[in-house]
Design an enzyme around this catalytic site. Sequence first.
Site, PDB file in Angstrom:
ATOM      1  N   HIS A  77      42.719  38.877  31.674  1.00 34.53           N
ATOM      2  CA  HIS A  77      42.502  39.658  32.890  1.00 34.53           C
ATOM      3  C   HIS A  77      41.081  40.192  32.983  1.00 34.53           C
ATOM      4  CE1 HIS A  77      46.519  39.737  34.489  1.00 34.53           C
ATOM      5  NE2 HIS A  77      46.934  39.792  33.252  1.00 34.53           N
TER       6      HIS A  77
ATOM      7  N   HIS B 178      33.733  45.912  29.128  1.00 34.08           N
ATOM      8  CA  HIS B 178      34.430  44.910  29.940  1.00 34.08           C
ATOM      9  C   HIS B 178      34.205  45.235  31.407  1.00 34.08           C
ATOM     10  CE1 HIS B 178      37.379  48.174  29.556  1.00 34.08           C
ATOM     11  NE2 HIS B 178      37.626  47.891  30.822  1.00 34.08           N
TER      12      HIS B 178
ATOM     13  N   HIS C  99      35.508  45.052  35.657  1.00 34.68           N
ATOM     14  CA  HIS C  99      36.567  44.956  36.668  1.00 34.68           C
ATOM     15  C   HIS C  99      35.921  44.572  37.999  1.00 34.68           C
ATOM     16  CE1 HIS C  99      39.655  47.230  34.290  1.00 34.68           C
ATOM     17  NE2 HIS C  99      38.569  47.769  33.757  1.00 34.68           N
TER      18      HIS C  99
HETATM   19  C1  MLT Z   1      40.222  50.713  30.973  1.00 29.48           C
HETATM   20  O1  MLT Z   1      39.180  50.726  31.568  1.00 29.48           O
HETATM   21  O2  MLT Z   1      40.928  51.722  30.820  1.00 29.48           O
HETATM   22  C2  MLT Z   1      40.563  49.436  30.397  1.00 29.48           C
HETATM   23  O3  MLT Z   1      40.614  48.421  31.315  1.00 29.48           O
HETATM   24  C3  MLT Z   1      41.526  49.478  29.329  1.00 29.48           C
HETATM   25  C4  MLT Z   1      41.155  48.456  28.320  1.00 29.48           C
HETATM   26  O4  MLT Z   1      40.019  48.390  27.868  1.00 29.48           O
HETATM   27  O5  MLT Z   1      42.043  47.689  27.968  1.00 29.48           O
HETATM   28 ZN    ZN Z   2      38.392  49.036  32.213  1.00 30.43          ZN
END
Ligand code: MLT
Ligand code: ZN
Length: 246
Positions: free
Chosen positions: A75, A103, A105
């Site tokens: 994802h 990461h 989004h």
């Molecule tokens: C978040 O930003 O809370 C994350 O997407 C959680 C994660 O790192 O799995």
């Molecule tokens: Zn996140």
Amino acid sequence: PGGEVEDETEFSYETLGKKGPAKRGTLKEDWKMCGTGKMQSPIDIRDKNVVVTYKLGSLRSHYLPSNTTMKNRGHDIMLKFKGGNQGFGIIIGNTKYKLQQLHWHSPSEHTINGKRFALEAHLVHESKNGKYAVVAFLYNVGAPDAFLLSLDRHLKRITDTHEGEANVGSIDPKKISFESKQYYRYSGSLTAPPCSENVLWSISRQIRTVTSQQVKLLRVAVHDASNTNARPLQPINKRVVYLQTK
Ligand code: MLT
Ligand code: ZN
């Protein structure tokens, strides 16, 4: 429990899906907070409701170059920092949080005055006693983001293989520069299961830019039918959002 979920194929972002956002709290006992929590993330930040403060100070980061790997979690794409150095992270109040991973989004999870952005980066830090501090950056479409450019080759490769963890080599987290002295601060949760409410959020007020190709590169590798990895907005309830201004 409380930790992050590495294999994200266990849940989805499909609005009406069996494993979709509205169902997460029921999928596993450990994920209850996703459904019942009162301090969940992400939220819409309204400038007219924030409490302006000068007291939080600027975000102090103490980063050192670290070995990293890139992982396709199904994802999202995650850059994992493997360095175990002392002082490698961020200090908030008197608590030291070590940088764990970065990461992305798309589109953004947080919105500001109702506006959603093209991309949101999450720098996830963790303290010795399992509390998180996530530093978030929001991006509009525009000029290329230099840090993502430096990862271009790896992002293309991970897109092709659709799996696994690849060695990226040494990365200096300082390159994800921390210029902005203004940021929003509130207490919330992980936006993915188990949605633990032990996250101190710092969202940079300065909006960055990224090209649509760079956003696409981060999207292509994650093959979710819903074509998003942004959790829907959560109620703010009784919480206060601070705006640190210099
Ligand atoms: C978040 O930003 O809370 C994350 O997407 C959680 C994660 O790192 O799995
Ligand atoms: Zn996140």
